[in-house]
Structure formats: structure tokens, C-alpha cells
Enzyme design. Structure first.
Site, PDB file in Angstrom:
ATOM      1  N   ASP A 403       0.857  -1.183   0.000  1.00 45.30           N
ATOM      2  CA  ASP A 403       0.000   0.000   0.000  1.00 45.30           C
ATOM      3  C   ASP A 403       0.894   1.234   0.000  1.00 45.30           C
ATOM      4  O   ASP A 403       2.101   1.139   0.258  1.00 45.30           O
ATOM      5  CB  ASP A 403      -0.889  -0.052   1.253  1.00 45.30           C
ATOM      6  CG  ASP A 403      -1.810   1.142   1.349  1.00 45.30           C
ATOM      7  OD1 ASP A 403      -2.338   1.579   0.317  1.00 45.30           O
ATOM      8  OD2 ASP A 403      -1.977   1.664   2.471  1.00 45.30           O
ATOM      9  N   ASP A 656      -4.941   6.318  -4.435  1.00 46.13           N
ATOM     10  CA  ASP A 656      -4.649   7.701  -4.804  1.00 46.13           C
ATOM     11  C   ASP A 656      -4.659   7.889  -6.316  1.00 46.13           C
ATOM     12  O   ASP A 656      -4.612   6.925  -7.094  1.00 46.13           O
ATOM     13  CB  ASP A 656      -3.288   8.118  -4.253  1.00 46.13           C
ATOM     14  CG  ASP A 656      -3.405   8.544  -2.795  1.00 46.13           C
ATOM     15  OD1 ASP A 656      -4.528   8.609  -2.292  1.00 46.13           O
ATOM     16  OD2 ASP A 656      -2.363   8.803  -2.173  1.00 46.13           O
TER      17      ASP A 656
END
Length: 1065
Positions: A403, A656
Site C-alpha cells: 500500500d 490515490d
């Protein structure tokens, strides 16, 4: 007098409970209805005990035995033991029964201890004190004694002991704030509301006077879609077990679900058992050796009947058969002989290997937890091992999926700048005008103000506009933005009586009435608030991702703001856009009508709300954008660079936007400046078809594969990944998109997947894990959205970050910071893989050395199933003589220095003497035929030779890291063998009916040829290793360089493989 009941009807769908009563009736405070009402039938509910243990005192033995005998090796030895009991076999049942009993007992003790720890943890939870309202007073009782219908009193920072319906709160508006980190990993503060009909009851006496019932269906595990509002109650009134009360002095709530019926308990999902590659190979080797055993038994059975074809060999004078044996059918006799040979040779299967491997993994896991270099002083946390079964898997990782936010970065947001109408402002800058933008950021959020407590126990809040408080929010981004506005002159003070107060730069307090909050969700990727200013004007303020705001904007300086947003994204900053919309009273009435209709919908409530938000958040005027920085974790770039050097491919999976994630990848050295970036994004697939884009990328990679050493990096977004993974594509004329995608990824040094949903992260891991190479995968993350990929990967690692502990609890290993991944893989993983490989090889090696002479001996005893070894030696060989040295070796051996492994990540990838013995004792037997049996003497001699040769050759010469423990165990095992043989054969034991080994060991030691041959055989066994080591040292000029150590180790492994193979051939 009995007051009319408030019937709070709540609908749930309970999965898998078709046989239950459809609903349950809960009487608040256990107040039963008066006799005039309908017939009262008291329902029975479970108590509030939580049970995570596996066994009880009564079922431990049968349940544990059933589970252990499901293991192939244990079941096999049980069958052998039963065969020895049923038929006449050449060895005693003790030889199989005692080792099996030892293995089963040790495993049962280990599993019993682990379950005792679970019982201990359960008792700590079940016996914790809770406060309950009874007869108008608050009394204390144990959590396990709570019953459905009890009214509980919960204070700030206390966890909810079960699932509750909020009746009232100490806050005037009837709200309370909770965190659900223990449930879903989110550390955000969520706002929940008291039931409208009861929020005015704020004292024990008033709450105790409530006469009401709650009608609800049986519990179900869904955390989010459980309650559908019908009359007065919705999901915003539900407090879940495990959540914690925050920023609220106290609450009163009624118990609706207890114990194992709470949503937290129903979400206890036992993780699928992960098995390491070494464990799978052990089972494969076991099957191979079982086939060897069967072939040996078949060969000896066949040769026995060939040998007995002559009459004088079929029934010699010293072993005449009985009448029943003569009349027995030849097939039955052959099958009995086959079983007897199976029993005789069954010691080729190492019975103690599994328990030794389990002990090695269990004890070895403590070295990770004790590692001081993996202790984080800031958090005060050490590495945690949740699953010791995968230690060696850490040394075989080929793909690392990580991540970004909170894993590569600190998840500690800092306000950098804001762009308002094309003008850029940094913290503490003097800004004139643009006040609507700053007010929007001070109002459009879910931030709560927490007053600090200072010295002398005096609580300081807000004094003359000077804030001594700190902010709490559902997102660190929101806190950073509100604190940034504070540095620019606009301070958010509080939410009081549904009014938000801000302090402007003239030190004047402005009040805005908060009318509606349109909460953030991952689909819309924006949130909004509707407020009324003191002038009476109505505003809708909205903030969100640029992709969620720009399409809904009708005016403002869009081009200037968009350019600044793109520039900040390239620099790795997190950006948000801010817009607003003035509302007329008529428009506000329409908004209220839309929202109330959606909130009261009986079906598809979430969908109706989303549609209402879509209609409300439109025709926006752009105000500006913000930029927030999430810094890289310490040594994150160094760690990724080391993983690359170790031959691992690192993928970043994040939600994102592409620009922000790509900037982080460059900063963390996942991408380098000379990396050629290949894009597989929605923007490109809009220009070309997915089929054309995939084939273009594939040609690009393959064209440079042969000649140019170009370093490729791939960027893919969630929408394109969904198209690649879409079912049905494989059979289409356009080809197999998954295979093309995998081929592109294989030729890329790094991959960035942006705009990923949690499920897509798991799909990516599964795609790579199930590819034709079947590589070992590792997933690492810190939040609840990473749990799916952590559970999917071969090895899951959780980061002890700021997004709760859901990832840590569901992981196999947990580490404080991302930088610790370097040591747990390159050092601990490498050591564990080498150690377990030596351990497994050793067990098969020593058992071949031990049992192969028994096979050869049958050619010299007429295939009469005569054992070569005494029962005691058969029983203790695996348990006592050879297991402990290799266990200690596999725990502390370091074939390469730890510092060298860290400095050079590339290191991450890296005799048959039976006939001589029998001839000696054939001669000795003729000379001393009246003293001791020849086979037993030869057996002791063989065991003496192999008992010394195996530990010395395999352990002593191969040990690079000597400690006093090694010396004690290796030489102690040899001394124990000698002492045992002297006692076993030197004393007449009264509890034995016969003692075949009496004086055998002493007789052997008194023979000169025996001593000479022992010395010669040990020398011959050790000579190849000694010669090999001398040559290695000479070639390396007596240096202990890394290459010398690796070559020495590889040659040692090659020689042992050849040595074992020579026995089998």
C-alpha cells in the site's frame, strides 16, 4: 402505570438462520408488559460471553486426536502400530507406538498451550467490569453477565461491551462520537445519534423509568447494511461491540445483541490455513519415500518366495510351520509377509520430522519478536508473529505488493499550500480577500474539537478566542486543512447547538447554523455541508477530488486551479478542490425534501441518498484547491531498493490518483529517472481500444527484450484493470487480456496500480499468485482496506500505523515500520529458509542411513524379516539420538553473517558401508558364535557408526555459527548414545522378559577390528567434506568472503544430495 410502548421496529436479514424465530422482542430494562396486553412469551438469548478458544476441558482429547490423525504421517504410523498389534511382526509395537505417542503428546501440549492463551484472553474480556442501570442506580457487573434488555452506562474512552441502541447522551444534541478501529480498522471519529423519543432522558432515574419494546430480527454479520429505518431507529443509532466512546462524557444505551451474536463476533472469520512451499514439498517427499517403502516391501516379499521355492529353504529344521500355517492360502501369507516387511522398513519415514519442524517454527518465531533492531521507540512496539508456519516463506518471496498511504508514507498530513482564484498561499502568508474559500474549509468537514487537560487537573478550553484545543477527525487530511486555515487566520472553534463557530483574522467569532451534512463516500469522492450564515444567506460548500469537483463546476478560474492541481500532484502532494453554491430558500426546501425522502426510504436507502446527493451537488462555483503532503517513511526508499537488488518485484497498490502515486514511486526509488513508464490508463483507452493498447505495450516490451536493457515501469488504474479482469474476455476474439497483461508485468521492474478498490488489490495478488510460475507473494499494508490483499497473499504483513489494527490482526506478521521489512525478509527469511531446508533434508538423510542396511541385511538372512536393530534403538533413534542436535542447529545456525546479508541483498537468492560391516561381523560371529547374536552386534556397530557419522558429517562440519549450545547438544547426543548402550546392555533389567542386547555393546567395544573399522568408517564418511572444505579455503585464500561461504554451502548441499542418492541407488 404502564406507559404506551415505543415500538422500535428494525428489519434485518439474517443469513443462514432460517430455522430461527424471525424476530426478537426486547423489553428495555426487562419491564414486562401489563396483563392486558397480548400474551407475553419471554425469549431466551445467549449471555455476553465471547469464545475464541478452540477446545474445552471435555472435548480437548477427542477433538485434538481427530485433528492430529488427519495428518497423513500420523495416520500412517497409527496403521503400522495397529498392524504390529494384530499380526506377528518382526519388531515390537513399542517401536512405532512410543515415537507416535511422543509426537502426538508434544503436538497436543503445544496446541493446548495456545488454546489456553485464548481462554485466558477470553476471560480477560468476559470478566471486565461494566456499568448497568438497575432500579434507578448505576451498578457494576461483569461483562459476561450482561443480558439482552439491560440498560448500560458507558463513559468516555470505554469500549462498548456488546451491540447497543443509543438512548441518550450527555451532549445536548443527543449525539456521541465513536471510533471503530477494532472493527474495520478505521480510526476516524464517527457521529451517532440517540433515538429521538428517548434522547431527553439523561439521568439514571429517567432512563430506568422508560417502558418500551424493540422489535428486531435476528443478528447478522454485516457491519454497514444491517438496519433499515422504519419507525424511529436507523443504523445511526447502533453502537457496535468493540467500538470506543470518544469526545462524549457518557451515554445510556440498551443491549440488543450479546456475546457470540454481536456483529463483532459474527465477523470473526477464521483465516484460511496458509501452507508454506516447504511444507508442501515435505508432503511430496513423504509420498516418494512411501513409494520407496512399498517397493522395498514388494521386492523383499517377492524374493522371499523365490528363495523359499526350494523345499529345504521353505521349512528349515529350526523354523517348522504349524498346521494352520501350512493350510493358510498363499495370497494371505504373501499379504501378511508384505505387511511384516512394511513394518520392518517403516522407519524410513521420519515420524518425528513434523513435530520437530513445528517446534522449529514455533521457537524460531521468537527470534523475530526479540529482534531489537525491529523495535520502534516512537510506537513502543516490537514485531509480532501471528503465524509461525510461514517463517521459511519469508525467504522465498518474489513479488511484494505494498500500500502507499501509511505504509510507504507516514500518513501524517501537513498543509503545504492553497490556490485560490489562481493565487497561491502558504502557511502564515498574508492573504487579502478570498475569505469565502477559507470559511468553506473551516465549515466543510467533520472535525471535532477536543479540549486539552493541562496541569493541576484544570481543564482549559477556549478563552477569549484563543484555542488551547486540538482537532480530531475521520481523516488526517481534514485535520491538516483545518490547522492550515488556522495558520492563515481562520480558526475553527467548535460545534455547539448545531452552530459552527469560526474565528476570523479580525478576532471576530462568526456563527453558521449547520443544516445538513452530505457525508463523504468512496464513490462520490466528495463531501458537502449546507449552512446558514448569521445574515440568513444559505450556502452549500463542497470539497473533494479534482475528478469529482471539476465536472460539476459551472464557473470560476478552472484552468488556473487545474494547472496548479496537476503540478502539485506531480510533486507527490495530495490535492483537494473546493467549490460552493448559494441556495435560495426555495432551493433549500427542495433539498430538504430530497434528503428526507431518501432517509426515510424503506428499500434502497443508500441508492436513494446517492441520487439525492447527485442532484444537490451541482452547478458549483470553483473557489480553489489545497495541497497536503504525506511524507515518506524513514528508509522507505532504501528498503525498496534493497528488495529490488534481492530480485523481488515491488508493486504499489493505492487508491490515490495517478500523479500523486507516481511522484511517491519516484521518491521511494520504485521508479528511477531512466525508467520508461508504460501507461495502461483510462485516458489512453479512451483514445485507443483496450485491445490495441495492450498489444502496443506488449510489442514495446518484447522489442527491447533481446537487445536494449531498458528498465520498464507500468502504471495502471482501477477502471482499466476492471476491463482487463472482466470475465468473458478470455473467449473473445480479442484474445486473453489477462495473459497479455501478465506478460507485460513480467517484463517490468515495478508496477503502480492507482485508483484501486480493496477488492481489486486482492484480485491483483490472486492474479499473480495463480499465474503459471506460481511465485511466492507478499502483501503489506496498514489499513482495513489492505486486509483483503493481506489475506490473499502467501505472506501477509501488517504495519502498526494510524489506520487501526485491522491489518495487524489479519496479518501473518506485523512490523512497526516499513523499513523493518528489509531485515525480516533479507535476514530472518533467508535464515529460516536455509535452516528448514537443512532440517528436512537431514531427517530423510539420517533415516535412509539408518534403514538401508536393514534392507540389505534381508539378502543375508533369507528374507526372514529378521531385524538388524534392537527394539530400544528403533524406538529412540528418531526421538532421542538424532532430533535435538538438528533442532538446535535449525534455530541458531548462521551460514552467512547477518551484517553481510543486510549489506548485500543479492544473497537473498542462494556411502554405503554395509558389506564391509557385515563381512567383519561375519568373521567375528564365527569366532564368537557362542557368545552374542551376529545380527545384533552388526546392528549396534552400524548404529554406532551412523550415530556418529550423521551428526558429525551433517551438523558439526556444516555449522558456521558455533555456540556452547551447539557443542553441548552435538557431543552430548553422542555421549548419551554411549551411556545408554552401556546401561541398556550392561544391566539385567527385571521388567524385561528377555534381554537380547545383554553384553552386546561391551562385546563390540572389546573387539579390536570393531574399533578400527569405526575409525575407518567415520574417517571415510567425513573425508569428502573435509577435502571439499580444504579445497574451498585454499581457492579462497583462507578468506571468509561471501562468495567463499556461499560456494562452501552450495558444495556441501550438493555432496549431501549425492550421498543420499548413492544410498537409494
Amino acid at each position: 402505570m404502564y406507559a404506551p410502548a415505543h415500538n422500535f421496529l428494525v428489519c434485518l436479514q439474517c443469513v443462514g438462520e432460517e430455522n430461527w424465530v424471525d424476530s426478537r422482542t426486547i423489553y428495555i430494562g426487562h419491564k414486562e408488559p401489563p396483563p392486558s396486553t397480548e400474551a407475553f412469551i419471554q425469549q431466551r438469548f445467549p449471555d455476553n460471553r465471547i469464545v475464541s478458544s478452540k477446545y474445552t476441558f471435555w472435548n480437548f482429547v477427542p477433538k485434538n486426536m481427530f485433528e492430529q490423525f488427519r495428518r497423513v504421517a500420523n495416520f500412517y504410523f497409527l496403521i503400522i502400530f495397529l498392524v504390529q498389534l494384530i499380526i506377528d511382526t518382526p519388531t515390537s509395537p513399542i517401536t512405532s507406538g512410543l515415537p507416535l505417542f511422543f509426537v502426538i503428546t508434544v503436538t497436543a501440549i503445544k496446541q493446548g498451550y495456545e488454546d489456553w492463551l485464548r481462554h485466558k484472553s477470553d476471560n480477560a474480556v468476559n470478566q471486565c467490569p461494566v456499568h448497568v442501570v438497575q432500579h434507578g442506580k448505576v451498578v457494576r457487573k461483569q461483562s459476561r453477565k450482561l443480558r439482552v434488555g439491560d440498560v448500560v452506562f458507558v463513559k468516555e474512552d470505554e469500549s462498548f461491551p456488546c451491540d447497543l441502541i443509543l438512548l441518550s447522551s450527555s451532549r445536548e444534541d443527543g449525539t456521541c462520537f465513536v471510533t471503530t478501529a477494532s472493527l474495520d480498522g478505521e480510526s476516524s471519529h464517527k457521529t451517532l445519534y440517540a433515538v429521538q423519543d428517548t434522547k431527553a432522558y439523561r439521568t439514571e432515574q429517567e432512563v430506568d423509568a422508560i417502558h418500551a419494546t424493540i422489535e428486531c430480527e435476528q443478528p447478522q454479520p454485516d457491519l454497514y447494511k444491517s438496519f433499515i429505518q422504519i419507525i424511529g431507529i436507523c443504523s445511526e443509532n447502533l453502537l457496535l461491540r468493540g467500538a470506543t466512546l470518544k469526545n462524549t462524557e457518557h451515554i445510556y444505551a440498551v443491549v440488543i445483541y450479546t456475546g457470540m451474536e454481536t456483529k463483532m463476533a459474527l465477523n470473526y472469520q477464521s483465516k484460511s490455513q496458509k501452507r508454506s512451499a516447504v511444507e508442501k514439498s515435505m508432503n511430496a517427499y513423504l509420498v516418494v519415500y512411501l513409494c520407496i517403502l512399498i517397493s522395498k516391501a514388494l521386492i523383499n516379499t517377492l524374493l522371499k518366495y523365490v528363495w523359499q521355492a526350494e523345499a529345504n529353504r521353505d521349512e528349515p529344521w529350526y523354523n517348522q510351520r504349524t498346521e494352520s500355517e501350512k493350510q493358510r492360502h498363499i495370497v494371505i501369507r504373501a499379504f501378511t509377509d508384505f505387511l511384516a516387511f512394511m513394518v520392518l522398513f517403516n522407519y524410513i519415514i521420519p515420524v518425528s520430522m513434523y513435530v520437530t519442524v513445528e517446534m522449529q517454527k514455533f521457537l524460531g518465531s521468537y527470534f523475530i519478536m526479540w529482534d531489537d533492531e525491529m523495535f520502534d521507540e516512537e510506537l513502543g512496539e516490537r514485531a509480532v508473529v501471528n503465524t509461525s508456519d510461514l517463517n521459511e516463506e519469508l525467504g522465498q518471496v518474489e513479488y511484494v505488493f505494498t500500500d502507499k498511504t501509511g505504509t510507504l508514507t507516514e500518513n501524517n498530513m501537513e498543509f503545504i499550500e492553497c490556490c485560490v482564484d489562481g493565487h497561491v498561499y502558504v502557511p502564515h502568508a498574508i492573504c487579502n480577500g478570498q475569505e469565502l474559500f477559507f470559511r468553506a474549509l473551516c465549515l466543510c468537514h467533520t472535525v471535532q474539537v477536543k479540549e486539552e487537560e493541562t496541569v493541576d487537573g484544570i481543564k482549559h478550553g477556549l478563552h477569549q478566542g484563543k484555542s488551547t484545543s486540538f482537532y480530531i477527525s475521520s481523516s488526517p487530511d481534514e485535520v491538516a486543512l483545518v490547522e492550515g486555515m488556522k495558520r492563515l487566520g481562520f480558526t475553527y472553534l467548535r460545534l455547539k447547538d448545531s452552530h459552527m463557530e469560526i474565528l476570523n483574522r479580525e478576532d471576530e467569532i462568526e456563527r453558521f447554523e449547520l443544516l445538513e451534512v452530505l457525508t463523504f463516500d468512496s464513490v462520490r469522492r466528495r463531501m458537502s455541508v449546507i449552512v446558514r450564515a448569521s445574515t440568513g444567506n444559505l450556502y452549500l460548500f463542497c470539497k473533494g477530488a479534482d475528478s469529482a469537483i471539476f465536472p460539476r463546476v459551472i464557473s470560476g478560474k478552472v484552468d488556473e486551479v487545474k494547472a496548479r492541481v496537476e503540478r502539485n500532484a506531480v510533486e507527490g502532494l495530495r490535492t483537494l478542490c473546493v467549490a460552493y453554491r448559494p441556495l435560495s430558500p426555495e432551493q433549500y426546501e427542495e433539498v430538504c425534501h430530497l434528503l428526507s425522502g431518501a432517509k426515510l426510504a424503506l428499500q434502497d436507502r443508500d441508492k436513494r441518498l446517492a441520487e439525492a446527493y447527485y442532484l444537490i451537488e451541482k452547478d458549483l462555483i470553483l473557489l480553489g484547491a489545497t495541497a497536503v503532503e504525506d511524507r515518506l517513511q524513514e528508509k522507505a526508499a532504501d528498503t525498496i531498493e534493497s528488495l529490488h537488488k534481492a530480485g523481488m518485484k515491488v508493486w504499489v497498490l493505492t487508491g490515490d490518483k495517478m500523479e500523486t502515486a507516481a511522484a511517491t514511486c519516484y521518491a521511494s526509488k520504485l521508479f528511477h529517472r531512466n525508467t520508461q513508464i508504460l501507461e495502461l490508463t483510462t485516458k489512453r483507452t479512451e483514445e485507443q481500444s483496450l485491445h490495441d493498447v495492450l498489444f502496443d505495450l506488449s510489442r514495446t516490451v518484447l522489442r527491447h527484450l533481446s537487445g536494449d536493457c531498458t528498465d520498464y515501469g507500468l502504471i495502471i488504474d482501477g477502471a482499466t484493470l476492471s476491463a482487463v479482469m472482466r470475465p468473458g474476455q478470455e473467449d473473445s476474439s480479442s484474445g486473453n487480456y489477462k495473459e497479455i497483461f501478465l506478460e507485460i508485468c513480467r517484463n517490468c521492474s515495478a508496477v503502480l496500480c492507482c485508483r484501486m478498490a480493496p477488492l481489486q488489490k486482492a484480485q491483483i495478488v490472486k492474479l499473480i499468485k495463480d499465474s503459471k510460475e506460481h511465485p511466492i507473494t507478499l502483501a503489506i499494508g496498514d489499513g482495513a482496506n489492505d486486509v483483503s490483499m493481506i489475506l490473499e497473499a502467501h505472506v501477509g504483513i501488517g504495519i502498526m500505523g494510524k489506520e487501526g489494527r485491522q491489518a495487524v490482526r489479519n496479518s501473518d506478521y506485523a512490523i512497526p515500520k516499513f523499513k523493518h521489512l528489509k531485515k525480516i525478509l533479507l535476514v530472518h527469511g533467508h535464515y529460516y529458509y536455509i535452516r528448514i531446508s537443512e532440517l528436512v533434508q537431514y531427517f530423510f538423510y539420517k533415516n535412509v542411513c539408518f534403514i538401508f542396511p536393514q534392507f540389505l541385511y534381508q539378502f543375508f538372512c533369507g528374507f526372514s524379516q529378521q531385524p538388524l536393530y534392537d527394539t530400544a534403538y528403533l524406538t529412540l533413534y528418531n526421538i532421542s539420538f538424532t532430533s535435538l542436535p538438528i533442532l538446535l542447529y535449525s534455530l541458531i545456525e548462521q551460514h552467512i553473517n547477518m551484517d553481510i546479508l543486510k549489506k548485500d541483498p543479492s544473497l537473498y537468492r542462494s556411502e554405503c558401508f554395509f558389506f564391509l560391516i557385515f563381512h567383519i561381523f561375519d568373521t567375528e560371529g564365527r569366532e564368537n558364535s557362542n557368545r552374542v547374536p551376529k545380527p545384533l552386534t552388526a546392528g549396534v556397530y552400524l548404529l554406532s557408526s551412523s550415530g556418529r557419522t550423521v551428526p558429525l558429517n551433517f551438523l558439526a562440519l556444516d555449522t558456521h555459527y558455533w555456540t556452547w549450545i551447539n557443542h553441548f547438544v552435538i557431543w552430548g547426543s553422542l555421549i548419551f548414545f554411549v551411556v545408554f548402550s552401556l546401561l541398556w546392555g550392561g544391566i539385567i533389567w527385571p521388567f524385561l522378559n528377555y534381554q537380547r542386547m545383554y553384553y552386546v555393546f561391551m562385546q563390540m567395544l572389546s573387539s579390536g577390528p570393531a574399533w578400527l573399522s569405526i575409525i575407518l568408517l567415520i574417517t571415510a564418511s567425513l573425508l569428502p567434506d573435509v577435502v571439499k572444505k580444504v579445497i574451498c579455503r585454499a581457492l579462497m585464500c583462507c578468506s571468509l568472503t561471501v562468495c567463499g561461504e556461499l560456494l562452501n554451502f552450495c558444495l556441501s548441499m550438493t555432496w549431501k544430495t549425492f550421498y543420499v542418492t548413492s544410498f537409494l541407488t
